[in-house]
Design a protein around this motif. Structure first.
Motif, PDB file in Angstrom:
ATOM      1  N   ARG A 104     -24.252 -33.862 -42.444  1.00 15.50           N
ATOM      2  CA  ARG A 104     -23.489 -32.924 -41.607  1.00 15.50           C
ATOM      3  C   ARG A 104     -23.800 -33.215 -40.140  1.00 15.50           C
ATOM      4  NH1 ARG A 104     -19.836 -30.780 -44.974  1.00 15.50           N
ATOM      5  NH2 ARG A 104     -20.551 -29.090 -46.301  1.00 15.50           N
ATOM      6  N   GLY A 120     -25.277 -25.175 -46.321  1.00 15.49           N
ATOM      7  CA  GLY A 120     -24.019 -25.894 -46.085  1.00 15.49           C
ATOM      8  C   GLY A 120     -24.034 -26.663 -44.771  1.00 15.49           C
ATOM      9  N   TRP A 128     -31.661 -29.936 -49.077  1.00 16.58           N
ATOM     10  CA  TRP A 128     -30.279 -29.680 -49.459  1.00 16.58           C
ATOM     11  C   TRP A 128     -30.103 -29.899 -50.973  1.00 16.58           C
ATOM     12  CZ3 TRP A 128     -26.991 -33.401 -51.593  1.00 16.58           C
ATOM     13  CH2 TRP A 128     -25.684 -32.943 -51.846  1.00 16.58           C
ATOM     14  N   ARG A 132     -28.827 -27.097 -53.597  1.00 15.95           N
ATOM     15  CA  ARG A 132     -27.586 -27.402 -54.306  1.00 15.95           C
ATOM     16  C   ARG A 132     -27.807 -27.320 -55.823  1.00 15.95           C
ATOM     17  NH1 ARG A 132     -22.062 -28.965 -52.458  1.00 15.95           N
ATOM     18  NH2 ARG A 132     -21.215 -29.555 -54.424  1.00 15.95           N
ATOM     19  N   PHE A 135     -28.007 -23.726 -56.914  1.00 16.21           N
ATOM     20  CA  PHE A 135     -26.662 -23.174 -56.846  1.00 16.21           C
ATOM     21  C   PHE A 135     -25.853 -23.596 -58.072  1.00 16.21           C
ATOM     22  CE2 PHE A 135     -22.581 -22.174 -55.234  1.00 16.21           C
ATOM     23  CZ  PHE A 135     -22.768 -21.339 -54.159  1.00 16.21           C
ATOM     24  N   GLY A 308     -20.578 -18.390 -47.781  1.00 18.87           N
ATOM     25  CA  GLY A 308     -19.486 -19.254 -48.262  1.00 18.87           C
ATOM     26  C   GLY A 308     -18.353 -18.466 -48.877  1.00 18.87           C
ATOM     27  N   SER A 309     -18.676 -17.341 -49.508  1.00 18.22           N
ATOM     28  CA  SER A 309     -17.628 -16.626 -50.222  1.00 18.22           C
ATOM     29  C   SER A 309     -17.018 -15.483 -49.412  1.00 18.22           C
ATOM     30  CB  SER A 309     -18.169 -16.068 -51.541  1.00 18.22           C
ATOM     31  OG  SER A 309     -19.325 -15.330 -51.311  1.00 18.22           O
ATOM     32  N   THR A 312     -13.852 -16.552 -47.161  1.00 15.72           N
ATOM     33  CA  THR A 312     -12.860 -17.366 -47.873  1.00 15.72           C
ATOM     34  C   THR A 312     -12.044 -16.535 -48.873  1.00 15.72           C
ATOM     35  OG1 THR A 312     -14.611 -17.991 -49.389  1.00 15.72           O
ATOM     36  CG2 THR A 312     -14.089 -19.572 -47.652  1.00 15.72           C
ATOM     37  N   VAL A 316      -7.838 -15.997 -48.797  1.00 13.04           N
ATOM     38  CA  VAL A 316      -6.878 -16.456 -49.803  1.00 13.04           C
ATOM     39  C   VAL A 316      -5.935 -15.310 -50.160  1.00 13.04           C
ATOM     40  CG1 VAL A 316      -6.619 -17.238 -52.198  1.00 13.04           C
ATOM     41  CG2 VAL A 316      -8.415 -18.202 -50.781  1.00 13.04           C
ATOM     42  N   HIS A 378     -17.977 -33.790 -42.196  1.00 17.67           N
ATOM     43  CA  HIS A 378     -19.138 -34.545 -42.677  1.00 17.67           C
ATOM     44  C   HIS A 378     -19.659 -35.418 -41.534  1.00 17.67           C
ATOM     45  CE1 HIS A 378     -18.228 -34.304 -47.253  1.00 17.67           C
ATOM     46  NE2 HIS A 378     -17.578 -33.339 -46.635  1.00 17.67           N
ATOM     47  N   PHE A 455     -11.184 -27.671 -51.548  1.00 20.05           N
ATOM     48  CA  PHE A 455     -12.600 -27.317 -51.609  1.00 20.05           C
ATOM     49  C   PHE A 455     -13.480 -28.457 -51.095  1.00 20.05           C
ATOM     50  CE2 PHE A 455     -10.717 -24.449 -54.786  1.00 20.05           C
ATOM     51  CZ  PHE A 455     -11.245 -23.249 -54.351  1.00 20.05           C
ATOM     52  N   GLY A 456     -12.889 -29.397 -50.353  1.00 18.70           N
ATOM     53  CA  GLY A 456     -13.663 -30.516 -49.820  1.00 18.70           C
ATOM     54  C   GLY A 456     -13.815 -31.616 -50.857  1.00 18.70           C
ATOM     55  N   LEU A 457     -14.570 -32.648 -50.465  1.00 15.05           N
ATOM     56  CA  LEU A 457     -14.713 -33.804 -51.359  1.00 15.05           C
ATOM     57  C   LEU A 457     -16.151 -34.315 -51.345  1.00 15.05           C
ATOM     58  CD1 LEU A 457     -11.593 -34.410 -49.882  1.00 15.05           C
ATOM     59  CD2 LEU A 457     -11.703 -35.936 -51.823  1.00 15.05           C
ATOM     60  N   ARG A 460     -20.644 -32.962 -50.946  1.00 23.68           N
ATOM     61  CA  ARG A 460     -20.697 -31.677 -50.230  1.00 23.68           C
ATOM     62  C   ARG A 460     -19.550 -30.772 -50.672  1.00 23.68           C
ATOM     63  NH1 ARG A 460     -25.112 -32.066 -46.357  1.00 23.68           N
ATOM     64  NH2 ARG A 460     -24.922 -29.826 -46.412  1.00 23.68           N
ATOM     65  N   CYS A 462     -17.281 -27.984 -52.236  1.00 22.65           N
ATOM     66  CA  CYS A 462     -17.672 -26.578 -52.414  1.00 22.65           C
ATOM     67  C   CYS A 462     -18.269 -26.331 -53.806  1.00 22.65           C
ATOM     68  CB  CYS A 462     -16.452 -25.688 -52.217  1.00 22.65           C
ATOM     69  SG  CYS A 462     -16.805 -23.958 -52.526  1.00 22.65           S
ATOM     70  N   PRO A 463     -19.540 -25.915 -53.878  1.00 23.98           N
ATOM     71  CA  PRO A 463     -20.135 -25.669 -55.191  1.00 23.98           C
ATOM     72  C   PRO A 463     -19.703 -24.325 -55.782  1.00 23.98           C
ATOM     73  CG  PRO A 463     -21.735 -25.251 -53.470  1.00 23.98           C
ATOM     74  CD  PRO A 463     -20.477 -25.677 -52.779  1.00 23.98           C
TER      75      PRO A 463
END
Ligand code: HEM
Length: 534
Positions: A104, A120, A128, A132, A135, A308-309, A312, A316, A378, A455-457, A460, A462-463
């Protein structure tokens, strides 16, 4: 003999300038030897900053994206930035070469404002990895299934709130998404209004939004001594804000964590249901030396999940509400599908999901139409060559999920260019909400799922995506089954026209707009009440 004050000042002034000069020279030589991705020609030291139309920067960037395509390179002051505009390149780099592309960027405000607790933002390293892993144990695809009954229940509670008090629909969306998060992470049941733990989160995030604004980050990166100024000195307010933010972040990390610890001591059954409780049970089996590291990682993972939640989930649902108001035919078709598959005597459950393809395409289109996280940011941890182009170590890598607006490496710039969700070749009339684009001629779902990029790639990615997907689905299907969205009307019965407005920055969300929400004709308190008692 000591040098004079003037001589010392001269050395202090010359040293940083020389360092900048040497770094730029080294970079210049390295980049001359390697072919960088296409992009506008940069000036020494300033990079491409002066080429930007300051009044309408998007015009410049649109031009660059059109001229340089799916991968281009810009330099903004000292920062090298690579911009990715297609899912194909994003996959090739962030996914397939994730070993290099999972770092990051450095943000100078994180540590002083207490935000380094959010993993994150943490660099790609052992800490990290541990966060992760913790999580993942709770939120991976099979494990997140256990939250489904709770998510459906919270969706039913949200309907009660929406029918009782439709005007404050945004607040009910926030309550829904924060109550799901609090349950899944801490096993904590929020109250529908003025919950003390939700208030702690809101307070921390309100001040935290200052953390990631580019101006602050650049200010502190350029003048780190601002954090050392005495209180009476001009410019010291940033130090006090940093302290206040750190205190709130500590409160947000510690208070719910203590709640779970205390309740576990009283009721072991809690351990089956929340991330913190599950992991505290695992910690019990570890030797004493590894516990402090584990506990610290667990606190970080839990706080990151809340952050994170929080924003978001509600965003939505705001995008969904806007779509339903603006595209009444879509709402009618979705409701007809529910009525024919589920009937009108009960509310939908996850068992119905596979039989409701149109609802699935409404969810996909909601994620694509107004992506909540318009960029994935990233950084490279090593040099790379892609398609013959050199991508340097330490570059910020921006995956442009959407096009309209995002900050470039926190460098005070807004970039407007073509992004994945606005790719007209893939999504004709991309600005129109059209769930049918995800269905084939037989009404079956296509293979195109925006969750693959929204959700990204890469590592990293999104878990929380499986839990997020289930939350969004349960809320959307329950709302479609029970309420009707339409334009709000004024006292004279005239439709209130509005132009949607959106927040900018790291998250993209439509702000509150005039909207009428009323129960569907067959919905009565018995139906929702019975569902709530289940
Ligand atoms: C619709 C809802 C959501 C969207 C659109 C979303 C999107 C994203 C995106 C784009 C990223 C950055 C990925 C990257 O850098 O490639 C991310 C990271 C993250 N998200 Fe989500 N997210 C959502 C919900 C959630 C939820 C519910 C949770 C927690 C339960 C969560 C936790 C996280 C965490 C912890 C990270 C950082 C991962 C890391 O850096 O390793 N997100 N999310």
């Amino acid at each position: 003999m000591f040098p004079s004050v003037d001589a010392r000042l001269a050395v202090i002034a010359v040293l940083p300038a020389s360092l900048v000069f040497i770094t730029s020279l080294k970079r210049f030589i390295r980049n001359r030897q390697n072919k960088l991705p296409p992009g506008p020609v940069p000036l020494p030291l300033l990079g491409n900053v002066l080429s930007i139309d300051t009044k309408e920067p998007w015009l410049t960037y649109t031009k660059w994206a059109a001229a340089y395509g799916d991968l281009f390179f810009v330099r903004l002051l000292g920062q090298e930035v690579v911009v990715i505009n297609s899912q194909h390149v994003a996959k090739a780099l962030l996914d397939k070469r994730s070993r290099i592309y999972s770092d990051r960027p450095y943000i100078a405000t994180l540590e002083p404002f207490g935000w380094s607790v959010i993993f994150g933002f943490t660099g790609y390293g052992d800490e990290w990895r541990l966060c992760r892993r913790l999580f993942h144990q709770t939120f991976h695809t099979n494990s997140a299934v256990k939250f489904r009954p709770m998510q459906i229940k919270r969706a039913h509670e949200m309907i009660v709130n929406l029918i009782d008090d439709p005007e404050h629909y945004h607040s009910h969306f926030v309550t829904f998404s924060s109550s799901v998060a609090m349950s899944a992470i801490y096993g904590y049941q929020t109250s529908p209004r003025d919950d003390p733990l939700v208030r702690i989160v809101e307070n921390a995030l309100a001040i935290g939004n200052l953390v990631v604004i580019p101006e602050r980050a650049i200010l502190l990166k350029t003048f780190p001594f601002l954090l050392k100024l005495p209180d009476w000195c001009w410019g010291s307010s940033i130090k006090r804000e940093a302290q206040a933010s750190t205190n709130l972040m500590t409160e947000m990390t510690e208070v719910p964590f203590r709640y779970t610890q205390q309740h576990m001591a009283e009721d072991l059954a809690l351990g089956q249901f929340s991330m913190v409780a599950e992991n505290l049970q695992r910690m019990e089996k570890q030797d004493h030396t590894s516990r402090p590291l584990f506990e610290s990682a667990l606190k970080k993972a839990a706080t990151s999940a809340i952050v994170g939640s929080y924003e978001t989930g509600a965003s939505v649902l705001m995008a969904f509400a806007l779509a339903m108001v603006s595209y009444p035919d879509v709402q009618k078709r979705a409701q007809a599908e529910i009525d024919s598959v589920v009937g009108r005597d009960r509310l939908p459950t996850f068992e119905d999901r596979a039989s409701l393809p149109y609802i699935e395409s409404v969810l996909r289109e909601t994620l694509r139409w107004q992506p909540v996280a318009p960029i994935a940011l990233h950084a490279t941890s090593g040099d790379d060559i892609y398609d013959g182009y050199f991508i340097p170590k330490g570059a910020n890598v921006i995956c442009n999920i959407w096009s309209d607006t995002f900050c470039l490496g926190f460098e005070m710039l807004t970039l407007y260019c073509r992004g994945i969700t606005r790719d007209e070749k893939r999504y004709p009339n991309a600005s129109v909400f059209m769930p049918e684009r995800f269905m084939d001629a037989d009404g079956a779902l296509t293979d195109d799922d925006p969750a693959e990029y929204c959700f990204g790639l890469g590592r990293r990615r999104c878990p929380g995506r499986y839990a997020a997907d289930a939350s969004a689905w349960s809320a959307i299907v329950t709302m479609l089954a029970t309420v009707e969205f339409s334009f709000a009307k004024n006292d004279q019965g005239k439709v209130i026209e509005f132009t949607p407005e959106f927040t900018t920055g790291l998250f993209h969300s439509v702000t509150v707009f005039p909207c009428s929400i009323s129960p569907r004709s067959h919905v009565h308190s018995g139906l929702v009440g019975a569902a709530l008692r289940m």
